[in-house]
Write a protein that holds these residues in place. Structure first.
Motif, PDB file in Angstrom:
ATOM      1  N   SER A 211       0.827  -1.206   0.000  1.00  0.00           N
ATOM      2  CA  SER A 211       0.000   0.000   0.000  1.00  0.00           C
ATOM      3  C   SER A 211       0.865   1.261   0.000  1.00  0.00           C
ATOM      4  N   ILE A 212       0.611   2.132  -0.974  1.00  0.00           N
ATOM      5  CA  ILE A 212       1.378   3.384  -1.113  1.00  0.00           C
ATOM      6  C   ILE A 212       0.444   4.543  -0.741  1.00  0.00           C
ATOM      7  N   PRO A 213       0.960   5.539   0.006  1.00  0.00           N
ATOM      8  CA  PRO A 213       0.097   6.645   0.437  1.00  0.00           C
ATOM      9  C   PRO A 213      -0.526   7.427  -0.715  1.00  0.00           C
ATOM     10  N   ILE A 214      -1.575   8.151  -0.377  1.00  0.00           N
ATOM     11  CA  ILE A 214      -2.195   9.116  -1.290  1.00  0.00           C
ATOM     12  C   ILE A 214      -1.406  10.418  -1.160  1.00  0.00           C
ATOM     13  N   ASP A 215      -1.098  11.055  -2.290  1.00  0.00           N
ATOM     14  CA  ASP A 215      -0.299  12.277  -2.209  1.00  0.00           C
ATOM     15  C   ASP A 215      -1.197  13.490  -1.904  1.00  0.00           C
ATOM     16  N   TYR A 216      -0.596  14.523  -1.301  1.00  0.00           N
ATOM     17  CA  TYR A 216      -1.380  15.695  -0.879  1.00  0.00           C
ATOM     18  C   TYR A 216      -2.097  16.363  -2.057  1.00  0.00           C
ATOM     19  N   GLY A 217      -1.445  16.401  -3.212  1.00  0.00           N
ATOM     20  CA  GLY A 217      -2.024  17.069  -4.382  1.00  0.00           C
ATOM     21  C   GLY A 217      -3.330  16.417  -4.776  1.00  0.00           C
ATOM     22  N   ASP A 218      -3.327  15.098  -4.877  1.00  0.00           N
ATOM     23  CA  ASP A 218      -4.518  14.360  -5.285  1.00  0.00           C
ATOM     24  C   ASP A 218      -5.478  14.193  -4.105  1.00  0.00           C
ATOM     25  N   GLY A 219      -4.934  14.051  -2.903  1.00  0.00           N
ATOM     26  CA  GLY A 219      -5.761  13.885  -1.693  1.00  0.00           C
ATOM     27  C   GLY A 219      -6.692  15.072  -1.491  1.00  0.00           C
ATOM     28  N   ASN A 329       0.144  21.654  -4.492  1.00  0.00           N
ATOM     29  CA  ASN A 329       1.132  21.838  -5.566  1.00  0.00           C
ATOM     30  C   ASN A 329       2.299  20.888  -5.249  1.00  0.00           C
ATOM     31  N   PRO A 330       2.665  19.991  -6.173  1.00  0.00           N
ATOM     32  CA  PRO A 330       3.738  19.036  -5.861  1.00  0.00           C
ATOM     33  C   PRO A 330       5.036  19.710  -5.413  1.00  0.00           C
TER      34      PRO A 330
END
Ligand code: ADP
Ligand code: XUL
Length: 526
Positions: A211-219, A329-330
């Motif tokens: 399981s890989i985390p959800i990134d802030y940009g997409d989250g 923003n990445p």
């Protein structure tokens, strides 16, 4: 966190983009400043057995738009097979990626076993056949959750609270309302769901075999993440569905490597076992990177399946009308985004109705109707629109001249960009230069109309797939590079591609904007 390899010479980075209609890959070699290889799988034409000619199942009821997650997995196998014919994937140091935003994948308790046993699997389809607690995934085009948006908003004491916490009011396509609808409509299916991923984090998880985390940009596109804390918001989680926190993966920046590629991909496609996997972000945040627009001051318009309008923002500013969103923003900080559902699919609908090709939308044809610029209005919606909210399935027109095919094309395009101009005014930025991307950006006629309606120069970049490029640049940044230097190398505008606005049309389009707003108001209130 897994440290990336330290060599400085000729490291290669793979960016994947799982978008609505296709899955594509792009590999860069930053030291050489080149794109090494590209490949793409089109869901409609390469995987016709899924009955999804435009990447989604066309028969959804009550505004439902779903896609089969198995199609995305099969596409991943196909894509990597194609890519491995073009290059030695053992040279790839790190993989990052992006996905169409908001779409969600529902997994049962077999999923973790399938991930850990992936090494000995023959293909992704068979490896993951029993893992879905919801057979199909709602995607960003889904407008079925109006009731759930109202319920979440009421539970949170109003839209302002939802917006100040999550960056958007409760939005039908966003993941939280979608999860709530599933939990209500199929409580058993929800009870059997042990993990919920976004399209982006699902693909990353399969690649890493864990399981890989959800990134802030997409989250930020879920109505579940607290923008200031960059963590799940307890109140929003509670207002959405019971037991949600234990079903969501962690959140993280896409710039941190979170694992290495599963041995399945090592054996089958020749990846190095040390190849790092970063959390995947959304296609729009990745495009912000790939368009070289991570610092405030650049406006990007993407003409893909949906049309989007976005820009980096130092502080999260929200849209008082509720159509605009704030995402991560990445490169740090935030970005604003406005999404128009009737993008390429509306342009395609008119093209097919008239039985013409894209040349009818190009400079040669559009110049013939220049004298009619701004004189004939079209509300450019062939299906439900989200900006603004509009439930008609055919465009509304108000022509002052005799209707011809050529005028219908001009008027549709003008309507699309007038609508964009109207609904981006809240951002308070007069674009000095617009960077244009997405499949339709290559069309000079369409690009010139963007310049004319916005009265701003338009430039296009050498690499057409800005989301996949952005993902590759994220992988390279996670591997020790830095965005600004990488963007200088890879985000160059195509020589000779700059289009200047026709300033003689400024008056036509400012009048047309006022008339367009009136027609919209009349039709919405009708
Ligand atoms: P997505 O990433 O959302 O899948 P893309 O950015 O790849 O979409 O854009 C695909 C769309 O581009 C197609 O659906 C098609 O309508 C449009 N397109 C491709 N070529 C042209 C062209 N020459 N003129 C106008 N539109 C085009
Ligand atoms: C953004 C949105 C779309 C999808 C698909 O909010 O819904 O742009 O990301 O590209």
């Amino acid at each position: 966190m897994v440290p990336l390899r330290q060599e400085t010479k000729h490291l290669m980075f793979l960016g994947l983009d799982s978008s609505t209609q296709s899955l594509s890959a792009l590999v860069i070699d930053p030291a050489a400043g080149i794109t090494v290889a590209e490949a793409s799988v089109n869901f409609g034409s390469d995987l016709p057995q899924y009955g999804s000619p435009s990447g989604f199942i066309p028969v959804g009821k009550h505004g439902e738009v779903h896609a089969d997650p198995m199609m995305w997995l099969e596409a991943l196998d196909m894509l990597l097979a194609k890519l491995s014919e073009k290059m030695d994937l053992g040279q790839v140091t790190a993989i990052a990626g992006s996905g169409q935003q908001h779409g969600s994948v529902y997994l049962n308790s077999n999923f973790s076993e399938a991930l850990s046993g992936l090494g000995s699997a023959e293909g992704l389809r068979s490896a993951f056949s029993g893992v879905f607690s919801r057979k199909t995934s709602p995607i960003w085009m889904d407008t079925s959750t109006g009731e759930e948006c109202v319920e979440i908003t009421a539970e949170m004491n109003g839209s302002e609270e939802v917006c100040s916490r999550s960056g958007s009011i409760a939005v039908e396509r966003f993941t939280g309302p979608q999860i709530r609808r599933f939990s209500k409509a199929d409580p058993e299916g929800y009870a059997k769901t042990s993990e919920i991923h976004l399209v982006s984090s699902f693909i990353a998880t399969v690649l890493a075999g864990k399981s890989i985390p959800i990134d802030y940009g997409d989250g930020a596109g879920m109505n579940l993440m607290n923008l200031r804390e960059l963590d799940w918001d307890e109140g929003l989680l509670k207002a959405t569905a019971e037991g949600l926190s234990e079903r969501l993966p962690a959140l993280s920046s896409c710039l941190s490597s979170q694992g290495t590629v599963s041995s399945y991909f090592v054996k089958k496609y020749g990846f190095s076992p040390d190849c790092a996997v970063c959390p995947f972000t959304g296609d729009n945040p990745a495009s912000l990177v790939g368009m070289g627009a991570t610092s405030p001051g650049q406006i990007v318009i993407s003409l893909g399946t949906s049309d989007t309008f976005f820009a980096a923002m130092p502080e999260p500013k929200t849209d008082p009308q509720g159509f605009g969103h704030v995402f991560g923003n990445p490169a740090g900080g935030f970005m604003s985004l406005i999404c128009f559902r009737n993008g390429s699919l509306a342009r395609e609908a008119l093209r097919d109705e008239l039985g013409v090709g894209w040349d009818a939308f190009d400079t040669g044809s559009l110049e013939e109707t220049l004298g009619s610029a701004g004189k004939n209005l079209t509300l450019p919606f062939y299906g439900a629109e989200i900006t603004p909210r509009f439930d008609f399935n055919s465009p509304v027109t108000d022509f002052s001249e005799e209707v011809t095919s050529a005028l219908r094309i001009r008027s549709l395009l003008e309507g699309q960009f007038l609508n964009m101009k109207l609904h981006s005014a809240w951002m308070g930025v007069a674009p000095e230069r617009i960077r244009l991307t997405g499949g339709a950006a290559q069309n000079d006629g369409i690009a010139q109309l963007v310049a004319d309606v916005f009265q701003a120069p338009v430039e296009r970049l050498e690499v057409a797939n800005s989301a996949a490029l952005g993902a590759a640049l994220i992988a390279a940044t996670a591997g020790g590079g830095e965005f600004v230097g990488l963007q200088e190398i890879f985000c160059k505008s195509t020589p000779g591609s700059l289009l200047m606005p026709n300033t003689d049309l400024a008056g036509n389009y400012s009048t047309a904007l006022v008339e367009f707003e009136k027609l919209l108001g009349k039709t919405t209130n009708a």
